[in-house]
Write an enzyme that holds these catalytic residues in place. Sequence first.
Site, PDB file in Angstrom:
ATOM      1  CB  SER A 310     -30.593  32.355  29.810  1.00 38.10           C
ATOM      2  OG  SER A 310     -31.778  33.018  29.486  1.00 38.10           O
ATOM      3  CE  LYS A 335     -34.814  33.000  27.472  1.00 39.53           C
ATOM      4  NZ  LYS A 335     -34.080  31.778  27.106  1.00 39.53           N
ATOM      5  CD  GLN A 339     -35.254  30.700  23.746  1.00 36.29           C
ATOM      6  OE1 GLN A 339     -34.251  31.023  24.386  1.00 36.29           O
ATOM      7  NE2 GLN A 339     -36.377  30.309  24.337  1.00 36.29           N
TER       8      GLN A 339
END
Length: 484
Positions: A310, A335, A339
């Site tokens: 991430s 990833k 979010q």
Amino acid sequence: MKTKHLVWTVAVLAAVLVGGFFFIGGMNTGSPNPIQPNNGNESVVELSDDELMDKFERALATIESEYVTETDRQQLIEGAINGMVETLNDPFSDYMDVSSATDFQQSLSSHFEGIGAEVGMIDGNVSIISPMRESPAEKAGLLPNDAIIAIDGESIEGWSVNEAVANIRGEGGTTVTLTIARNGVKDPFDVKIERDTIEVESVRADTFEQDGKKIGRLEITSFSEDVGTQFEEQLQTLEEDGIDGLVIDVRGNPGGYLEGATKIGDAIIPEGKPVVQIEHGNGEIDSYLSKMKGKKPYPVVGLINESSASASEILAAALKESGDYDLVGETTFGKGTVQKSIPMDDGSALKITTDRWLTAGGNTIDQEGVEPTVKQRQPDYFYAVALTVEETFVKDQVSDQIGNAQKMLTGLGFDVGRDDGYFDEKTEEAIIAFQQSHDLQANGELNEETAGKLQEDILSHIRDTANDEQLKRAVELAAEQASQ
């Protein structure tokens, strides 16, 4: 509460609502006019928004009035919200009840209780994304992509990530046993972990002397809310100390706040170059450009591994593509989504995927990861630290656990000559030598006491920077470039 952008994998630190639906298939024993399945021969009826809400309210009223036992409306509504999120088929989107939302926010703070690992869904299995540095999970030998198949002896087949998380987390000092399936290991094995209070120091600094050059390292362990400030302060201290080069280490970092990655980008990526590009659901792309003045007067090298995820990947990709800096290590997790944690009025929250992030060059790394420019693996024993011996192993037996022990013995300097799991005479001799060096009963058996001491030694060996081949290569590379 302010909406936060997250590039974070579901944490074992957050407790979540556990819900499920059970049914028994078979003959219809109720209505004389059972509903027939749609086999594709009839079109699906399109309902208006009002009709859809009427349908939902009718379903709720029917369940409350007709179900065989008394129901709880709040549980029904929260179950429906969970169902909506599950239809997204997105392992990074969740509905969090009040308790879960509170724990999730705490998981991004400077301390929490748990095992210190990130958990997500990989190929349909609840799996370890990344154990945090020096956490109980790392010390117990958990590795990225380890699939969890049971918790405290109970199978978790069919469980959601949230349900597994709720059973893994707990108070410091208590224990949890995870049954792990690992690629390349024939049989599942148990890992017993003592939970602890995890103190998160988001940025750590140290220096190394290499070929007459002073190389600083900034190790980023998580992208917490204040990680950007910590990075700037530590970087300033290193620069005042007169470093000739810098290594930025995001190995084992599962991610965190997007804003943390962009703020660090402002401190290290050359002026005007993209740190990250955000692709919204409508297809529009926003580029975040570095605000740093000029470019650093010293070489920068990034350190990555398969546990870098991430926000770590955002920074790594920016170093590579916008900074034209080298990355040493192994391909990252992969990833590439963002979010948002969106609070509800009652304190619960929806954490849903709202955007995709792209590298400076417009590339996606989702499920692919960021590739290093200089590939460097660690010694084999770095990948074999989960050693669980519930029965004593002796000569002529075969086991994956014996193979792990052989790798560890070799890493500690006790020559075995093999790591295929076959317990031969040379393995027995190595175990006797190891036992003698630790004042254990020198019987040549791989028992629980010997395995425990072996794992303890190998973890200390791994944490010693002198044995870290990836770090050594990054420091060497920075020193080489500083000399040019």
